[in-house]
Design a protein around this motif. Sequence first.
Motif, PDB file in Angstrom:
ATOM      1  N   UNK A 192       0.826  -1.209   0.000  1.00  0.00           N
ATOM      2  CA  UNK A 192       0.000   0.000   0.000  1.00  0.00           C
ATOM      3  C   UNK A 192       0.859   1.258   0.000  1.00  0.00           C
ATOM      4  N   UNK A 193       1.910   1.259   0.825  1.00  0.00           N
ATOM      5  CA  UNK A 193       2.801   2.418   0.907  1.00  0.00           C
ATOM      6  C   UNK A 193       3.634   2.549  -0.367  1.00  0.00           C
ATOM      7  N   UNK A 194       4.108   1.422  -0.845  1.00  0.00           N
ATOM      8  CA  UNK A 194       4.955   1.414  -2.040  1.00  0.00           C
ATOM      9  C   UNK A 194       4.187   1.942  -3.255  1.00  0.00           C
ATOM     10  N   UNK A 195       2.947   1.468  -3.444  1.00  0.00           N
ATOM     11  CA  UNK A 195       2.181   1.926  -4.610  1.00  0.00           C
ATOM     12  C   UNK A 195       1.815   3.398  -4.477  1.00  0.00           C
ATOM     13  N   UNK A 196       1.465   3.844  -3.277  1.00  0.00           N
ATOM     14  CA  UNK A 196       1.123   5.252  -3.081  1.00  0.00           C
ATOM     15  C   UNK A 196       2.331   6.144  -3.362  1.00  0.00           C
ATOM     16  N   UNK A 197       3.481   5.771  -2.807  1.00  0.00           N
ATOM     17  CA  UNK A 197       4.712   6.546  -3.045  1.00  0.00           C
ATOM     18  C   UNK A 197       5.084   6.538  -4.527  1.00  0.00           C
ATOM     19  N   UNK A 198       4.975   5.397  -5.160  1.00  0.00           N
ATOM     20  CA  UNK A 198       5.343   5.292  -6.571  1.00  0.00           C
ATOM     21  C   UNK A 198       4.494   6.219  -7.432  1.00  0.00           C
TER      22      UNK A 198
ATOM     23  N   UNK B  74       7.170   9.011  -8.258  1.00  0.00           N
ATOM     24  CA  UNK B  74       7.825   8.581  -9.495  1.00  0.00           C
ATOM     25  C   UNK B  74       6.986   8.933 -10.719  1.00  0.00           C
ATOM     26  N   UNK B  75       5.696   8.646 -10.646  1.00  0.00           N
ATOM     27  CA  UNK B  75       4.822   8.924 -11.794  1.00  0.00           C
ATOM     28  C   UNK B  75       4.357  10.376 -11.845  1.00  0.00           C
ATOM     29  N   UNK B  76       4.481  11.094 -10.721  1.00  0.00           N
ATOM     30  CA  UNK B  76       4.149  12.511 -10.707  1.00  0.00           C
ATOM     31  C   UNK B  76       2.660  12.823 -10.653  1.00  0.00           C
ATOM     32  N   UNK B  77       1.852  11.860 -10.203  1.00  0.00           N
ATOM     33  CA  UNK B  77       0.421  12.117 -10.098  1.00  0.00           C
ATOM     34  C   UNK B  77       0.139  13.010  -8.892  1.00  0.00           C
TER      35      UNK B  77
ATOM     36  N   UNK C 163      -2.111  14.091  -5.564  1.00  0.00           N
ATOM     37  CA  UNK C 163      -2.702  13.230  -4.534  1.00  0.00           C
ATOM     38  C   UNK C 163      -4.093  12.756  -4.963  1.00  0.00           C
ATOM     39  N   UNK C 164      -4.860  13.660  -5.541  1.00  0.00           N
ATOM     40  CA  UNK C 164      -6.224  13.287  -5.952  1.00  0.00           C
ATOM     41  C   UNK C 164      -6.188  12.244  -7.066  1.00  0.00           C
ATOM     42  N   UNK C 165      -5.309  12.416  -8.043  1.00  0.00           N
ATOM     43  CA  UNK C 165      -5.208  11.452  -9.140  1.00  0.00           C
ATOM     44  C   UNK C 165      -4.752  10.084  -8.624  1.00  0.00           C
ATOM     45  N   UNK C 166      -3.778  10.085  -7.718  1.00  0.00           N
ATOM     46  CA  UNK C 166      -3.284   8.819  -7.159  1.00  0.00           C
ATOM     47  C   UNK C 166      -4.377   8.148  -6.334  1.00  0.00           C
ATOM     48  N   UNK C 167      -5.116   8.927  -5.548  1.00  0.00           N
ATOM     49  CA  UNK C 167      -6.202   8.366  -4.738  1.00  0.00           C
ATOM     50  C   UNK C 167      -7.277   7.782  -5.644  1.00  0.00           C
TER      51      UNK C 167
END
Length: 176
Positions: A115-121, A125-128, A130-134
């Motif tokens: 969960x932490x790894x995908x959120x951080x990535x 890394x991908x530059x999304x 917070x809203x886009x990543x969520x």
Amino acid sequence: MKRTQARFDVVGQLGALRRYARSLTRDSSDAEDLVQDALLRACENRSSFEAGREVRPWLLSILHNVFVDKTRRSKSESLRIKGLAEMSPKQLDAPQDHSVRLAQIRAAFMKLPEEQRTALHLVTIEGLSYQEAADTLAIPVGTLMSRISRGREALRSFEQGRDQTSLKLVGGRDVS
């Protein structure tokens, strides 16, 4: 017109050009290069040759000018290279140190819970945003921010030498 063409005998002047080039360069192969460059310039500037003028002095003058140009260019280039050498660092870090460090950081990142790894990535890394990543993970923004915060804290602990071999999951229990 034919008479001017006959007086423009470059081939007959090759011996003189080669001798003069050798005396300038002090090297046979450099002299041949110089003669070629001079003949190329002479052909390019053939229209500047005045009819009734001797071709030999004209060609020797071109050869001399090409030599001077090459000498100036060579000195200028060596000064630029010397200046760059003085500006560059005297000692560089070994590239393998960087590779080892990168591998250590990658290993610490891979130790993070998924969960932490995908959120951080997604965010770092991908530059999304917070809203886009969520939205990508189908979780609330607050949950995403919490996962990112815990992941960053775990990586900071690794950086400070407090490597946590087992990371605590929220709601889980510590495993030693």
